[in-house]
Design an enzyme around this catalytic site. Structure first.
Site, mmCIF file in Angstrom:
data_model
loop_
_atom_site.group_PDB
_atom_site.id
_atom_site.type_symbol
_atom_site.label_atom_id
_atom_site.label_comp_id
_atom_site.label_asym_id
_atom_site.label_seq_id
_atom_site.Cartn_x
_atom_site.Cartn_y
_atom_site.Cartn_z
ATOM 1 N N ARG A 118 0.770 -1.260 -0.007
ATOM 2 C CA ARG A 118 0.098 -0.001 -0.048
ATOM 3 C C ARG A 118 0.822 1.121 -0.040
ATOM 4 O O ARG A 118 1.817 1.382 -0.939
ATOM 5 C CB ARG A 118 -0.987 -0.036 1.141
ATOM 6 C CG ARG A 118 -2.082 0.824 1.012
ATOM 7 C CD ARG A 118 -3.047 0.762 2.262
ATOM 8 N NE ARG A 118 -4.145 1.850 2.373
ATOM 9 C CZ ARG A 118 -4.026 3.195 2.837
ATOM 10 N NH1 ARG A 118 -2.840 3.409 3.043
ATOM 11 N NH2 ARG A 118 -4.994 3.950 2.513
ATOM 12 N N GLU A 119 0.941 2.017 0.990
ATOM 13 C CA GLU A 119 1.922 3.185 1.107
ATOM 14 C C GLU A 119 3.216 2.913 1.579
ATOM 15 O O GLU A 119 4.385 3.289 1.249
ATOM 16 C CB GLU A 119 1.142 4.435 2.100
ATOM 17 C CG GLU A 119 0.018 4.822 1.435
ATOM 18 C CD GLU A 119 -0.614 5.892 2.648
ATOM 19 O OE1 GLU A 119 -1.034 6.978 2.163
ATOM 20 O OE2 GLU A 119 -0.586 5.831 3.698
ATOM 21 N N ALA A 161 -7.936 -0.232 4.766
ATOM 22 C CA ALA A 161 -6.773 -0.433 5.570
ATOM 23 C C ALA A 161 -5.941 0.643 5.888
ATOM 24 O O ALA A 161 -4.589 0.581 5.451
ATOM 25 C CB ALA A 161 -6.001 -1.731 5.177
ATOM 26 N N ARG A 201 -11.864 -17.200 -5.495
ATOM 27 C CA ARG A 201 -11.064 -17.077 -4.459
ATOM 28 C C ARG A 201 -11.022 -15.638 -4.089
ATOM 29 O O ARG A 201 -9.878 -15.090 -3.631
ATOM 30 C CB ARG A 201 -9.449 -17.844 -5.029
ATOM 31 C CG ARG A 201 -9.530 -19.027 -5.129
ATOM 32 C CD ARG A 201 -8.008 -19.453 -5.462
ATOM 33 N NE ARG A 201 -7.308 -18.938 -6.226
ATOM 34 C CZ ARG A 201 -7.071 -19.307 -7.417
ATOM 35 N NH1 ARG A 201 -7.434 -20.480 -7.775
ATOM 36 N NH2 ARG A 201 -6.121 -18.701 -8.353
ATOM 37 N N ASP A 226 -4.502 -15.812 -3.685
ATOM 38 C CA ASP A 226 -5.783 -16.304 -3.032
ATOM 39 C C ASP A 226 -6.298 -15.116 -2.230
ATOM 40 O O ASP A 226 -5.437 -14.816 -0.996
ATOM 41 C CB ASP A 226 -5.807 -17.708 -2.329
ATOM 42 C CG ASP A 226 -6.872 -18.093 -1.576
ATOM 43 O OD1 ASP A 226 -7.777 -17.367 -1.386
ATOM 44 O OD2 ASP A 226 -6.869 -19.349 -1.441
ATOM 45 N N ARG A 281 -9.161 -15.028 -0.230
ATOM 46 C CA ARG A 281 -10.054 -15.217 0.613
ATOM 47 C C ARG A 281 -9.736 -15.180 2.019
ATOM 48 O O ARG A 281 -8.636 -15.163 2.324
ATOM 49 C CB ARG A 281 -10.481 -16.875 0.504
ATOM 50 C CG ARG A 281 -11.323 -17.255 -0.813
ATOM 51 C CD ARG A 281 -11.630 -18.597 -1.146
ATOM 52 N NE ARG A 281 -10.110 -19.211 -1.217
ATOM 53 C CZ ARG A 281 -10.100 -20.460 -1.688
ATOM 54 N NH1 ARG A 281 -11.268 -21.204 -1.761
ATOM 55 N NH2 ARG A 281 -8.840 -21.203 -1.689
ATOM 56 N N THR A 313 -11.328 -30.859 3.117
ATOM 57 C CA THR A 313 -10.617 -29.664 2.216
ATOM 58 C C THR A 313 -9.100 -30.417 1.797
ATOM 59 O O THR A 313 -8.706 -31.606 2.604
ATOM 60 C CB THR A 313 -9.856 -28.593 3.116
ATOM 61 O OG1 THR A 313 -9.348 -27.408 2.183
ATOM 62 C CG2 THR A 313 -9.226 -28.919 4.379
ATOM 63 N N LYS A 320 -6.659 -23.256 4.376
ATOM 64 C CA LYS A 320 -8.026 -23.139 4.859
ATOM 65 C C LYS A 320 -7.906 -23.580 6.519
ATOM 66 O O LYS A 320 -8.445 -22.962 7.173
ATOM 67 C CB LYS A 320 -8.853 -23.965 4.074
ATOM 68 C CG LYS A 320 -10.352 -23.754 4.530
ATOM 69 C CD LYS A 320 -11.263 -24.424 3.421
ATOM 70 C CE LYS A 320 -11.301 -23.896 2.084
ATOM 71 N NZ LYS A 320 -12.295 -24.428 1.514
#
EC number: 4.1.99.12
Length: 397
Positions: free
Chosen positions: A26-27, A139, A295, A327, A329, A350, A355
């Site tokens: 991000r920043e 965020a 996803r 991914d 999720r 799974t 997960k």
């Protein structure tokens, strides 16, 4: 390397400053953050002396409305949509620039008797409007400051200042660690703040319950809403899951193309059907259907990823070319639903170790991984092999 959120909250309650870092994608910067309720001229002076950035005051929409703070610009083109309002000084100040007068302006912003006419514009304090939902919606440092204030039980407003090195460059994590050590300041990340809030706050609401007869058997269907992104999820429950014994659980992410249209590009549809059939056979279990298409990237972006796969990219490369992680999720909402159902110990259907880790991070114990492998098809062999090679899925191909 970083401190616990609880440690930062204790310091903030004592009027101290903390350093908050955002994501490197991000920043990739750190800000000094303090609570506006406890601001002093000394804290302002510390920020401008050692932070060297712009002193801003993150506030809620309610404060902005009461103080009649209009957006700084009509059309915000900032890459992160930082919500600056017009800058202000309290009418009691002279130039408004000194540490003492900036602290005065901030304190008067929190005065419930203050109104828009009590502030001159432009000024030397830069209010920022935090998004409702805080870091769970955006965020950024703006939201982090307001969230931290609320977690401290203080007025929902903070004071922030970007940290810049002496040579004028932005301070990155190694520089910030040195700064934290030099001044004995707690240092946390927005990522950890997000995790803290998701762990401690209830974000899901049980909305409706029905009996749902299906081709696989009759289930108790429970619909959930969530305050994080307004997506709706559904849990299909079979039998009595309140005994405390480990429960067979499948957390299935929505796949319109596979679940509904029978796409052969993936194995989602067959996995969904096999999971329902297995839960029915056992007479007890939960299938949690999460609205996390592709996803987590959404339907249209999934189709764009398919287009890139037709051009020779694999499923991971396609996501990355579109600007997404492999991914996207998040298992926090799903974990809260499972906990609302009273589950603690899971037998998880799974092939994905991530997960398991994602759910166990929310105080759920995966007692057993139950494989859910479908026969590969010519159309999805490459896709499944990529999941093994790049995403760590446990498949025998």
């Amino acid at each position: 390397m970083f401190h616990r959120i609880e440690e930062a909250l204790e310091d903030l309650k004592q009027g101290k400053v903390v350093i908050v870092c955002d994501d490197e994608n991000r920043e990739n910067e750190g800000d000094f953050i303090a609570l506006a309720e406890y601001i002093t001229p000394e804290t302002i002076n510390f920020m401008i002396t050692h932070g060297r950035g712009l002193v801003c005051v993150p506030i809620t929409e309610g404060y902005a409305e009461r103080l009649q703070l209009e957006p700084m610009v009509a059309h915000n083109t900032d890459s992160h949509h930082t919500a600056f309002t017009v800058s202000i000084d309290h009418v009691s100040t002279t130039t408004g620039i000194s540490a003492h007068e900036r602290a005065t302006t901030i304190r008067e912003m929190l005065n419930p008797a203050s109104k828009g006419a009590d502030f001159n514009r432009p000024g030397h304090i830069f209010p920022l409007i935090a998004k409702e939902g805080g870091v769970l919606r955006r965020a950024g440092h703006t939201e982090a400051a307001v969230d931290l204030a609320q977690l401290c039980g203080a007025e929902p407003a903070g004071v922030i200042c970007e940290i810049i090195n002496e040579d004028g460059t932005m301070a990155r994590v190694p520089d910030l660690l040195q700064c934290a050590k030099q001044f004995d300041i707690k240092m946390i990340t927005i990522e950890d703040l997000i995790a803290y809030r998701r762990h401690h706050e209830t974000l899901v609401t049980r909305e409706v319950e029905i009996t749902l007869p299906t081709d696989f058997g009759t289930f108790h269907a429970i619909g959930y809403s969530n305050s994080l992104d307004s997506k709706e999820h559904i849990a299909l429950v079979k039998g009595d899951i309140s005994t405390g014994d480990p429960v067979l659980v499948r957390v299935h992410s929505e796949c319109l193309t596979g679940d509904v249209f029978g796409s052969c590009r993936c194995d989602c549809g067959p996995q969904l059907h096999a999971a329902l059939a297995q839960i029915e056979r056992e007479g007890k279990g939960v299938l949690l259907y999460m609205r996390q298409e592709g996803r987590g990237i959404g339907l249209l972006n999934k189709l764009r990823a398919y287009k890139l796969q037709e051009e020779g990219f694999d499923t991971v490369e396609a996501n990355e070319k579109l600007g997404f992680p492999a991914d996207l999720r998040d298992y926090g909402i799903g974990a809260q639903i499972l906990k609302d159902l009273g589950l603690q110990h899971l037998r998880l259907l799974t092939n994905n170790p991530r997960k398991i880790a994602g759910l166990q991070g929310y105080d759920l114990e995966v007692i057993e991984r139950v494989p859910l492998q479908m026969p590969a098809k010519e159309e999805n062999k490459t896709y499944l092999q990529t999941k093994v090679n790049k995403l760590g899925h446990l498949l025998n191909l």
